[in-house]
Design a protein around this motif. Structure first.
Motif, PDB file in Angstrom:
ATOM      1  N   ASP A 194       0.802  -1.213   0.000  1.00  0.00           N
ATOM      2  CA  ASP A 194       0.000   0.000   0.000  1.00  0.00           C
ATOM      3  C   ASP A 194       0.839   1.268   0.000  1.00  0.00           C
ATOM      4  O   ASP A 194       0.291   2.361  -0.075  1.00  0.00           O
ATOM      5  N   GLY A 195       2.160   1.159   0.078  1.00  0.00           N
ATOM      6  CA  GLY A 195       2.996   2.359   0.082  1.00  0.00           C
ATOM      7  C   GLY A 195       4.310   2.113  -0.602  1.00  0.00           C
ATOM      8  O   GLY A 195       5.360   2.237   0.003  1.00  0.00           O
ATOM      9  N   ASN A 196       4.314   1.763  -1.887  1.00  0.00           N
ATOM     10  CA  ASN A 196       5.537   1.395  -2.590  1.00  0.00           C
ATOM     11  C   ASN A 196       6.530   2.550  -2.668  1.00  0.00           C
ATOM     12  O   ASN A 196       7.678   2.417  -2.296  1.00  0.00           O
ATOM     13  N   ALA A 197       6.042   3.709  -3.156  1.00  0.00           N
ATOM     14  CA  ALA A 197       6.953   4.838  -3.356  1.00  0.00           C
ATOM     15  C   ALA A 197       7.497   5.353  -2.034  1.00  0.00           C
ATOM     16  O   ALA A 197       8.681   5.576  -1.873  1.00  0.00           O
ATOM     17  N   ASP A 198       6.599   5.573  -1.049  1.00  0.00           N
ATOM     18  CA  ASP A 198       7.043   6.047   0.248  1.00  0.00           C
ATOM     19  C   ASP A 198       7.899   4.999   0.950  1.00  0.00           C
ATOM     20  O   ASP A 198       8.809   5.336   1.686  1.00  0.00           O
ATOM     21  N   GLY A 199       7.601   3.697   0.745  1.00  0.00           N
ATOM     22  CA  GLY A 199       8.378   2.658   1.377  1.00  0.00           C
ATOM     23  C   GLY A 199       9.825   2.656   0.962  1.00  0.00           C
ATOM     24  O   GLY A 199      10.698   2.304   1.733  1.00  0.00           O
ATOM     25  N   ILE A 200      10.108   3.055  -0.294  1.00  0.00           N
ATOM     26  CA  ILE A 200      11.491   3.104  -0.767  1.00  0.00           C
ATOM     27  C   ILE A 200      12.283   4.110   0.037  1.00  0.00           C
ATOM     28  O   ILE A 200      13.426   3.862   0.447  1.00  0.00           O
ATOM     29  N   ILE A 201      11.708   5.264   0.284  1.00  0.00           N
ATOM     30  CA  ILE A 201      12.406   6.303   1.041  1.00  0.00           C
ATOM     31  C   ILE A 201      12.566   5.884   2.496  1.00  0.00           C
ATOM     32  O   ILE A 201      13.636   6.026   3.092  1.00  0.00           O
ATOM     33  N   GLU A 202      11.513   5.379   3.102  1.00  0.00           N
ATOM     34  CA  GLU A 202      11.564   4.996   4.510  1.00  0.00           C
ATOM     35  C   GLU A 202      12.545   3.854   4.745  1.00  0.00           C
ATOM     36  O   GLU A 202      13.332   3.880   5.691  1.00  0.00           O
ATOM     37  N   SER A 203      12.509   2.855   3.894  1.00  0.00           N
ATOM     38  CA  SER A 203      13.377   1.693   4.100  1.00  0.00           C
ATOM     39  C   SER A 203      14.831   2.010   3.831  1.00  0.00           C
ATOM     40  O   SER A 203      15.718   1.304   4.310  1.00  0.00           O
ATOM     41  N   SER A 204      15.117   3.060   3.068  1.00  0.00           N
ATOM     42  CA  SER A 204      16.504   3.390   2.737  1.00  0.00           C
ATOM     43  C   SER A 204      17.261   3.961   3.920  1.00  0.00           C
ATOM     44  O   SER A 204      18.494   3.899   3.960  1.00  0.00           O
ATOM     45  N   ALA A 205      16.546   4.521   4.894  1.00  0.00           N
ATOM     46  CA  ALA A 205      17.211   5.199   6.009  1.00  0.00           C
ATOM     47  C   ALA A 205      17.159   4.406   7.306  1.00  0.00           C
ATOM     48  O   ALA A 205      18.067   4.503   8.125  1.00  0.00           O
ATOM     49  N   ARG A 206      16.111   3.610   7.527  1.00  0.00           N
ATOM     50  CA  ARG A 206      15.979   2.915   8.794  1.00  0.00           C
ATOM     51  C   ARG A 206      16.699   1.566   8.768  1.00  0.00           C
ATOM     52  O   ARG A 206      16.957   1.004   7.710  1.00  0.00           O
ATOM     53  N   LEU A 207      17.015   1.084   9.950  1.00  0.00           N
ATOM     54  CA  LEU A 207      17.669  -0.215  10.108  1.00  0.00           C
ATOM     55  C   LEU A 207      16.704  -1.150  10.821  1.00  0.00           C
ATOM     56  O   LEU A 207      16.378  -0.962  11.986  1.00  0.00           O
ATOM     57  N   THR A 208      16.220  -2.150  10.102  1.00  0.00           N
ATOM     58  CA  THR A 208      15.316  -3.137  10.684  1.00  0.00           C
ATOM     59  C   THR A 208      16.100  -4.374  11.092  1.00  0.00           C
ATOM     60  O   THR A 208      17.294  -4.516  10.787  1.00  0.00           O
ATOM     61  N   LEU A 209      15.420  -5.278  11.773  1.00  0.00           N
ATOM     62  CA  LEU A 209      16.058  -6.542  12.132  1.00  0.00           C
ATOM     63  C   LEU A 209      16.452  -7.333  10.892  1.00  0.00           C
ATOM     64  O   LEU A 209      17.487  -7.998  10.874  1.00  0.00           O
ATOM     65  N   LEU A 210      15.647  -7.262   9.845  1.00  0.00           N
ATOM     66  CA  LEU A 210      15.990  -7.968   8.613  1.00  0.00           C
ATOM     67  C   LEU A 210      17.259  -7.391   8.003  1.00  0.00           C
ATOM     68  O   LEU A 210      18.126  -8.140   7.524  1.00  0.00           O
ATOM     69  N   ASP A 211      17.396  -6.065   8.011  1.00  0.00           N
ATOM     70  CA  ASP A 211      18.631  -5.437   7.533  1.00  0.00           C
ATOM     71  C   ASP A 211      19.826  -5.910   8.346  1.00  0.00           C
ATOM     72  O   ASP A 211      20.885  -6.257   7.791  1.00  0.00           O
ATOM     73  N   LEU A 212      19.669  -5.906   9.657  1.00  0.00           N
ATOM     74  CA  LEU A 212      20.776  -6.297  10.532  1.00  0.00           C
ATOM     75  C   LEU A 212      21.184  -7.741  10.294  1.00  0.00           C
ATOM     76  O   LEU A 212      22.384  -8.064  10.220  1.00  0.00           O
ATOM     77  N   VAL A 213      20.209  -8.633  10.154  1.00  0.00           N
ATOM     78  CA  VAL A 213      20.520 -10.043   9.947  1.00  0.00           C
ATOM     79  C   VAL A 213      21.220 -10.246   8.602  1.00  0.00           C
ATOM     80  O   VAL A 213      22.181 -11.027   8.501  1.00  0.00           O
ATOM     81  N   ILE A 214      20.764  -9.558   7.566  1.00  0.00           N
ATOM     82  CA  ILE A 214      21.419  -9.670   6.255  1.00  0.00           C
ATOM     83  C   ILE A 214      22.870  -9.205   6.343  1.00  0.00           C
ATOM     84  O   ILE A 214      23.783  -9.854   5.817  1.00  0.00           O
TER      85      ILE A 214
END
Length: 436
Positions: free
Chosen positions: A116-136
């Protein structure tokens, strides 16, 4: 909870509580009334906090979501710690456990942006660090730091599944980790000439190998029998497809408008006003072209410098990429960032393909690793150009009629036209000289 208790040798005090800071001027994630403790918290501000991709803390059940995040951190911490254990097979077992956790549970569901938020999700996910990011990042670091070949295949499987699970919407630093990890595993296998892939094609069903001057067939659904090096090369090709698909997804959500000057516009009260608008447009376009040329030349200097570390990736995104695609006021920041990431991936492939093929055995035979690297880089460049073309033309090719197709081209958003023209210029200035 590490700061949840504060006691002295003589008195017992009530355990202080850390509260999430909500004030606009506060730089720390947590705040505390004790000045000494707050100073320690501020000193660690450079460490990014673990967040969720969804805005779960704005929901009515925010307390439950925050508690769930703390529980997930407590569960994943011993697994990530085991990844760095060198005794026995603890690290391999931990990575295989992460694969099951990713594919068989919804443990990482909070780390994925919804449809439901593809365009906004790109910007948000580029800056935050999630558990999935950390595990990768941990799995990539374990493979590259330990260099244990027995761990490579499991690490490649987890990273490729995770990138596919997130749809490419990961932290910018994580994307760089993934790119360098795939190349490391491929180079590791290509550095030792053996009877396996990619040096001997006789046993391989698709007959792809160095002897045929190509490594990866178009069908990526093939059965991988070449081990971790082949799996990483195929995963890298899929990685390019996933990352470039974000460009098309963002463009579909952009509102189109005509950027051309309407000579019949009644608001133009005089010929002087019209001449002023035309002249301003010409001057602005000329200045933009100069800026694009300067940033592209700077990218050329960085490509020919030695090393392809994280610093190169950081410069391509935050310095040169931002200068090429982020100068104008775009109506869709998702498109801007997708183009920046695409540019960083493209320059990484160009840097790889720019390497020279060394000669061994009294200059009679080329070094196998260099040949394999050159072939892979050229195939990735070709695949990049194909996927980028598909992404930017996806909306036009799905039009119900030719007339609508032509109307869409005529009224295409100026920001999109500028970004497409910039990428075409970059390809012409960087890719073609590399091939020549």
């Amino acid at each position: 909870n590490s700061f949840a208790s504060s006691t002295t040798s003589t008195t017992f005090k009530q355990s202080p509580t850390l509260t999430k800071s909500t004030s606009p001027g506060c730089n720390s994630l947590f705040s505390h009334s004790d000045d000494t403790l707050q100073t320690s918290i501020d000193a660690m501000y450079f460490i990014p906090p673990i967040e969720c991709a969804r805005t779960v803390f704005q929901n009515k059940d925010a307390s439950h979501s925050e508690s769930l995040l703390h529980t997930r951190v407590a569960v994943i911490t011993p697994i990530l710690t085991s990844c760095y254990m060198s005794q026995g097979g603890a690290a391999l077992m931990a990575v295989e456990g992460l694969i099951s956790l990713l594919n068989d549970t919804n443990f990482f569901a909070q780390d994925v942006v919804g449809e439901d938020g593809n365009a906004d999700g790109i910007i948000e996910s580029s800056a935050r660090l999630t558990l999935l990011d950390l595990v990768i990042q941990v799995v990539c670091d374990v493979a590259t730091s330990s260099a244990r070949e027995t761990h490579f295949r499991s690490c490649v499987d987890f990273v490729s599944d995770a990138v596919r699970y997130a749809g490419g919407k990961l932290n910018d630093r994580t994307i760089g980790f993934v790119l360098r990890f795939y190349l490391f595993v491929f180079y590791f296998g290509a550095s030792i000439p053996t009877s396996g892939w990619p040096f001997n094609k006789e046993w391989h069903e698709s007959k792809a190998g160095i002897l045929d001057d190509f490594l990866l067939p178009d069908d990526l659904e093939q059965h991988i029998t070449g081990g971790a090096p082949q799996a990483s090369a195929i995963a890298l090709k899929e990685f390019v497809s996933i990352m470039l698909s974000r460009v098309g997804t963002g463009m579909k959500k952009t509102q189109y408008y005509s950027a051309e000057i309407d000579f019949a516009d009644e608001t133009l009260s005089s010929s002087e006003s019209l001449a002023h608008r035309i002249l301003s447009s010409l001057v602005e376009n000329a200045m933009n072209r100069v800026e694009v040329a300067n940033y592209t030349q700077l990218a050329t200097y960085q490509i020919h410098r030695s090393g392809g570390s994280e610093l190169f990736w950081h410069d391509m995104i935050n310095s040169i990429g931002e200068g090429l695609f982020g100068q104008g006021a775009s109506s869709n920041q998702g498109i801007v960032h997708s183009n920046i990431i695409s540019f960083a991936i493209l320059t990484s492939f160009i840097k790889i393909s720019s390497g020279k093929i060394r000669m061994a055995f009294n200059n009679t035979e080329p070094v196998p690793r260099d040949v394999a690297s050159k072939l892979l880089s050229f195939e990735l460049l070709l695949h990049f150009i194909k996927m980028w073309h598909v992404a930017v033309t996806a909306e036009m090719t799905h039009g119900p009629s030719a007339k609508k197709h032509s109307d869409c081209v005529a009224t295409r958003d100026y920001d999109e036209i500028e970004s497409v023209a910039t990428m075409i210029y970059v390809v012409r200035r960087l890719v073609i000289p590399t091939l020549l």
